[in-house]
Design an enzyme around this catalytic site. Sequence first.
Site, mmCIF file in Angstrom:
data_model
loop_
_atom_site.group_PDB
_atom_site.id
_atom_site.type_symbol
_atom_site.label_atom_id
_atom_site.label_comp_id
_atom_site.label_asym_id
_atom_site.label_seq_id
_atom_site.Cartn_x
_atom_site.Cartn_y
_atom_site.Cartn_z
ATOM 1 N N THR A 187 0.847 -1.182 0.000
ATOM 2 C CA THR A 187 0.000 0.000 0.000
ATOM 3 C C THR A 187 0.888 1.240 0.000
ATOM 4 O OG1 THR A 187 -1.862 -1.056 1.129
ATOM 5 C CG2 THR A 187 -1.538 1.271 1.574
ATOM 6 N N ARG A 214 -13.908 -7.319 -0.821
ATOM 7 C CA ARG A 214 -13.262 -7.065 0.470
ATOM 8 C C ARG A 214 -12.679 -5.661 0.511
ATOM 9 N NH1 ARG A 214 -7.588 -5.756 1.863
ATOM 10 N NH2 ARG A 214 -7.271 -6.405 4.024
ATOM 11 N N VAL A 215 -12.865 -4.978 1.634
ATOM 12 C CA VAL A 215 -12.278 -3.667 1.864
ATOM 13 C C VAL A 215 -11.485 -3.735 3.159
ATOM 14 C CG1 VAL A 215 -12.722 -1.217 2.264
ATOM 15 C CG2 VAL A 215 -14.166 -2.500 0.674
ATOM 16 N N GLY A 216 -10.242 -3.320 3.122
ATOM 17 C CA GLY A 216 -9.379 -3.378 4.293
ATOM 18 C C GLY A 216 -9.368 -2.085 5.071
ATOM 19 N N ASP A 217 -8.245 -1.832 5.708
ATOM 20 C CA ASP A 217 -8.122 -0.676 6.593
ATOM 21 C C ASP A 217 -7.987 0.646 5.860
ATOM 22 O OD1 ASP A 217 -5.413 -1.763 5.857
ATOM 23 O OD2 ASP A 217 -4.792 0.103 6.796
ATOM 24 N N THR A 236 0.199 0.927 6.782
ATOM 25 C CA THR A 236 0.312 -0.107 5.762
ATOM 26 C C THR A 236 0.584 -1.435 6.442
ATOM 27 O OG1 THR A 236 1.698 -0.910 3.939
ATOM 28 C CG2 THR A 236 2.748 0.552 5.512
ATOM 29 N N GLY A 237 0.097 -2.525 5.860
ATOM 30 C CA GLY A 237 0.364 -3.837 6.437
ATOM 31 C C GLY A 237 -0.862 -4.716 6.428
ATOM 32 N N ALA A 238 -1.011 -5.522 7.456
ATOM 33 C CA ALA A 238 -2.122 -6.465 7.564
ATOM 34 C C ALA A 238 -3.397 -5.697 7.906
ATOM 35 C CB ALA A 238 -1.818 -7.508 8.634
ATOM 36 N N GLY A 239 -4.217 -5.479 6.879
ATOM 37 C CA GLY A 239 -5.309 -4.527 6.990
ATOM 38 C C GLY A 239 -6.351 -4.833 8.038
#
Length: 306
Positions: A187, A214-217, A236-239
């Site tokens: 990201t 799917r929508v992340g952080d 950024t990272g594991a959402g």
Amino acid sequence: MRVIVHGGAGGAPDEPEPRQAVLDEAAGRGADAATPLDAVAAAVGVLESDPRFNAGVGGAVQSDGVVRTDAGVMTSDRAVGAACSMPGVEHAASVARVVCEETPHVFVSGDHAVDLAAEFGVETGVDLLTDETRERYDAEDPPRGGPREHLDWLASRFGSGDDQAGGDSRSSDDDDREKGDAPDHDTVGAVATDGESFAAVTSTGGRSFALAGRVGDVPQVGSGFFCTEAGGASATGAGEDIARVTLSRRAVDFLDDGLDAQAAADRAIAEFETVTGSGAGVIVLGDETAGSAFNTAGMQTSVAQE
């Protein structure tokens, strides 16, 4: 103008130099802008157009073979705009800015966000797949049925081998990537200040082999991005884990508590790791300093000042 940008936290790329050159260009482009909001939009726009990063062109492919982009932007006067789940939109951050400046809302999604983008001159209908991402998806025997079949298919793919602290974030679809061998978490984001106000933006293609839609952080206020008069942050990272702890807001909270930007970034990532055991990175910009921290194998950043 001071600008800090990131190209994502995850596994260390095999060829970091080309990616760093693009990050430096992006930061420089932002530093030349007239306002903090112009600065972060200009910086992230460079990264969205480069397939080395997981935003815009070359973004992660969801379970139905479609790249959908998300972004969010916020300024220090609490103006917010976010847009998500947009097929064919390279510059998701520009759509988030449209939501912020042209609508009474803070979040618009899906096809309606694409229509909004087109109405305000943001290009739509862009082919965001590269030859490499298309080939990798096709090689995974993609599902053809409904959501249950997609969930069964992604169970062994989405998040496989994800970062733990200091670990390698490469999932099953992250081997030998043409995009500089960057991980799926790459990201992009930027924070800028002109000494009087701040702006923060984060943009992404999500994570490969996530469930379609799917929508992340990233477009969630306080998770992927946050900004106050004290400063701004982009994560950024594991959402899913970033969203659970609202990582960007926690970093800015530490600025509000009087920490400098580097200390705020360090504290936020330490807290994140303790709570989730997962991998992430964050950039932070305050009145006087810029900082970044991550607990993954790598996160490239660049800082520029005009």
